[in-house]
Design a protein around this motif. Structure first.
Motif, PDB file in Angstrom:
ATOM      1  N   ASP A   1       0.854  -1.181   0.000  1.00 50.54           N
ATOM      2  CA  ASP A   1       0.000   0.000   0.000  1.00 50.54           C
ATOM      3  C   ASP A   1       0.893   1.234   0.000  1.00 50.54           C
ATOM      4  O   ASP A   1       2.124   1.128   0.063  1.00 50.54           O
ATOM      5  N   VAL A   2       0.291   2.412  -0.057  1.00 51.39           N
ATOM      6  CA  VAL A   2       1.009   3.678  -0.092  1.00 51.39           C
ATOM      7  C   VAL A   2       0.388   4.622   0.925  1.00 51.39           C
ATOM      8  O   VAL A   2      -0.833   4.666   1.070  1.00 51.39           O
ATOM      9  N   VAL A   3       1.241   5.355   1.629  1.00 52.33           N
ATOM     10  CA  VAL A   3       0.790   6.409   2.529  1.00 52.33           C
ATOM     11  C   VAL A   3       1.636   7.654   2.265  1.00 52.33           C
ATOM     12  O   VAL A   3       2.714   7.576   1.670  1.00 52.33           O
ATOM     13  N   GLU A   4       1.134   8.795   2.719  1.00 52.87           N
ATOM     14  CA  GLU A   4       1.896  10.040   2.618  1.00 52.87           C
ATOM     15  C   GLU A   4       3.094   9.961   3.555  1.00 52.87           C
ATOM     16  O   GLU A   4       3.023   9.337   4.613  1.00 52.87           O
ATOM     17  N   GLY A   5       4.183  10.587   3.184  1.00 52.93           N
ATOM     18  CA  GLY A   5       5.359  10.625   4.034  1.00 52.93           C
ATOM     19  C   GLY A   5       6.587  10.137   3.308  1.00 52.93           C
ATOM     20  O   GLY A   5       6.527   9.701   2.161  1.00 52.93           O
ATOM     21  N   ARG A   6       7.699  10.223   3.973  1.00 50.01           N
ATOM     22  CA  ARG A   6       8.978   9.833   3.388  1.00 50.01           C
ATOM     23  C   ARG A   6       9.288   8.391   3.750  1.00 50.01           C
ATOM     24  O   ARG A   6       9.142   8.000   4.899  1.00 50.01           O
ATOM     25  N   GLY A   7       9.724   7.649   2.761  1.00 49.73           N
ATOM     26  CA  GLY A   7      10.056   6.248   2.973  1.00 49.73           C
ATOM     27  C   GLY A   7      11.536   6.047   3.161  1.00 49.73           C
ATOM     28  O   GLY A   7      12.263   6.959   3.561  1.00 49.73           O
ATOM     29  N   GLY A   8      11.987   4.865   2.828  1.00 51.72           N
ATOM     30  CA  GLY A   8      13.406   4.539   2.936  1.00 51.72           C
ATOM     31  C   GLY A   8      14.228   5.419   2.021  1.00 51.72           C
ATOM     32  O   GLY A   8      13.842   5.709   0.896  1.00 51.72           O
ATOM     33  N   MET A   9      15.359   5.848   2.514  1.00 51.44           N
ATOM     34  CA  MET A   9      16.137   6.837   1.768  1.00 51.44           C
ATOM     35  C   MET A   9      16.644   6.324   0.425  1.00 51.44           C
ATOM     36  O   MET A   9      16.918   7.113  -0.467  1.00 51.44           O
ATOM     37  N   PHE A  10      16.750   5.010   0.236  1.00 48.24           N
ATOM     38  CA  PHE A  10      17.214   4.475  -1.041  1.00 48.24           C
ATOM     39  C   PHE A  10      16.071   3.958  -1.910  1.00 48.24           C
ATOM     40  O   PHE A  10      16.302   3.521  -3.026  1.00 48.24           O
ATOM     41  N   SER A  11      14.855   4.005  -1.407  1.00 49.27           N
ATOM     42  CA  SER A  11      13.706   3.522  -2.156  1.00 49.27           C
ATOM     43  C   SER A  11      13.257   4.591  -3.158  1.00 49.27           C
ATOM     44  O   SER A  11      13.253   5.787  -2.847  1.00 49.27           O
ATOM     45  N   LEU A  12      12.881   4.173  -4.358  1.00 52.30           N
ATOM     46  CA  LEU A  12      12.583   5.100  -5.447  1.00 52.30           C
ATOM     47  C   LEU A  12      11.436   6.069  -5.165  1.00 52.30           C
ATOM     48  O   LEU A  12      11.397   7.150  -5.737  1.00 52.30           O
ATOM     49  N   GLU A  13      10.498   5.703  -4.298  1.00 50.28           N
ATOM     50  CA  GLU A  13       9.350   6.577  -4.065  1.00 50.28           C
ATOM     51  C   GLU A  13       9.668   7.745  -3.139  1.00 50.28           C
ATOM     52  O   GLU A  13       8.876   8.676  -2.995  1.00 50.28           O
ATOM     53  N   ASN A  14      10.809   7.734  -2.499  1.00 48.66           N
ATOM     54  CA  ASN A  14      11.162   8.747  -1.505  1.00 48.66           C
ATOM     55  C   ASN A  14      10.946  10.189  -1.999  1.00 48.66           C
ATOM     56  O   ASN A  14      10.326  10.986  -1.305  1.00 48.66           O
ATOM     57  N   PRO A  15      11.412  10.579  -3.189  1.00 47.77           N
ATOM     58  CA  PRO A  15      11.214  11.961  -3.641  1.00 47.77           C
ATOM     59  C   PRO A  15       9.758  12.326  -3.959  1.00 47.77           C
ATOM     60  O   PRO A  15       9.442  13.496  -4.124  1.00 47.77           O
ATOM     61  N   GLU A  16       8.877  11.330  -4.032  1.00 50.53           N
ATOM     62  CA  GLU A  16       7.482  11.581  -4.393  1.00 50.53           C
ATOM     63  C   GLU A  16       6.634  12.028  -3.204  1.00 50.53           C
ATOM     64  O   GLU A  16       5.446  12.349  -3.366  1.00 50.53           O
ATOM     65  N   GLY A  17       7.193  12.007  -1.994  1.00 47.31           N
ATOM     66  CA  GLY A  17       6.431  12.397  -0.808  1.00 47.31           C
ATOM     67  C   GLY A  17       5.471  11.319  -0.334  1.00 47.31           C
ATOM     68  O   GLY A  17       4.553  11.572   0.432  1.00 47.31           O
ATOM     69  N   LYS A  18       5.683  10.110  -0.824  1.00 45.35           N
ATOM     70  CA  LYS A  18       4.859   8.956  -0.439  1.00 45.35           C
ATOM     71  C   LYS A  18       5.801   7.822  -0.108  1.00 45.35           C
ATOM     72  O   LYS A  18       6.968   7.829  -0.476  1.00 45.35           O
ATOM     73  N   ARG A  19       5.262   6.808   0.588  1.00 44.53           N
ATOM     74  CA  ARG A  19       6.084   5.635   0.868  1.00 44.53           C
ATOM     75  C   ARG A  19       5.243   4.383   0.786  1.00 44.53           C
ATOM     76  O   ARG A  19       4.040   4.395   1.068  1.00 44.53           O
ATOM     77  N   PHE A  20       5.887   3.327   0.354  1.00 44.76           N
ATOM     78  CA  PHE A  20       5.245   2.022   0.334  1.00 44.76           C
ATOM     79  C   PHE A  20       5.261   1.453   1.743  1.00 44.76           C
ATOM     80  O   PHE A  20       6.181   1.703   2.528  1.00 44.76           O
ATOM     81  N   LEU A  21       4.232   0.700   2.090  1.00 40.02           N
ATOM     82  CA  LEU A  21       4.219  -0.041   3.331  1.00 40.02           C
ATOM     83  C   LEU A  21       3.483  -1.346   3.104  1.00 40.02           C
ATOM     84  O   LEU A  21       2.784  -1.506   2.102  1.00 40.02           O
ATOM     85  N   ILE A  22       3.667  -2.266   4.045  1.00 37.59           N
ATOM     86  CA  ILE A  22       3.033  -3.587   3.947  1.00 37.59           C
ATOM     87  C   ILE A  22       1.875  -3.669   4.912  1.00 37.59           C
ATOM     88  O   ILE A  22       2.004  -3.335   6.087  1.00 37.59           O
ATOM     89  N   ARG A  23       0.757  -4.091   4.385  1.00 38.90           N
ATOM     90  CA  ARG A  23      -0.377  -4.504   5.218  1.00 38.90           C
ATOM     91  C   ARG A  23      -0.462  -6.017   5.043  1.00 38.90           C
ATOM     92  O   ARG A  23       0.044  -6.558   4.053  1.00 38.90           O
ATOM     93  N   SER A  24      -1.069  -6.697   5.957  1.00 41.30           N
ATOM     94  CA  SER A  24      -1.131  -8.148   5.818  1.00 41.30           C
ATOM     95  C   SER A  24      -2.444  -8.687   6.351  1.00 41.30           C
ATOM     96  O   SER A  24      -3.126  -8.037   7.137  1.00 41.30           O
ATOM     97  N   ARG A  25      -2.751  -9.891   5.894  1.00 45.89           N
ATOM     98  CA  ARG A  25      -3.906 -10.626   6.436  1.00 45.89           C
ATOM     99  C   ARG A  25      -3.519 -12.096   6.483  1.00 45.89           C
ATOM    100  O   ARG A  25      -2.796 -12.600   5.624  1.00 45.89           O
ATOM    101  N   VAL A  26      -3.977 -12.756   7.510  1.00 50.33           N
ATOM    102  CA  VAL A  26      -3.656 -14.162   7.705  1.00 50.33           C
ATOM    103  C   VAL A  26      -4.434 -14.985   6.680  1.00 50.33           C
ATOM    104  O   VAL A  26      -5.617 -14.745   6.436  1.00 50.33           O
TER     105      VAL A  26
END
Length: 111
Positions: free
Chosen positions: A84-109
């Motif tokens: 998923d994606v949320v607003e904010g800064r992600g990992g400094m080497f991850s490509l989405e960092n300059p976009e002002g968004k970051r990827f994150l993991i949600r999960s379900r069993v």
């Protein structure tokens, strides 16, 4: 019983992946489970991050391979991962960092 996919992405994540692919070419993801940046899914130009025997290919999301370290996979093996994606800064080497968004993991069993 059909096999469920191990990793999926939300529409918002796919849209961000499409934008990043336009700018950087084919993508790949890796999640190490380490501290700091390693606990988030990191997005790289495909082939820029070297995977090895300690990594598992969980599947493809929007044609991008998603790898996870074996140690981290032991904690997540009973879940379906959703990028998923949320607003904010992600990992400094991850490509989405300059976009002002970051990827994150949600999960379900898996049921």
């Amino acid at each position: 019983m059909t096999q469920q996919e191990k990793v999926l992405a939300t529409d918002e994540a796919v849209a961000l992946m499409d934008l990043l692919e336009e700018k950087h070419g084919p993508l790949m993801f890796h999640q190490s489970g380490g501290c700091c940046d390693g606990s988030s899914p990191m997005c790289y130009p495909r082939g820029e991050f070297r995977t090895g025997n300690a990594d598992i290919l969980l599947g493809y999301v929007n044609d991008a391979p998603f790898y996870m370290s074996k140690d981290q996979y032991e904690y997540w093996k009973h879940t379906q991962l959703i990028i998923d994606v949320v607003e904010g800064r992600g990992g400094m080497f991850s490509l989405e960092n300059p976009e002002g968004k970051r990827f994150l993991i949600r999960s379900r069993v898996f049921g």
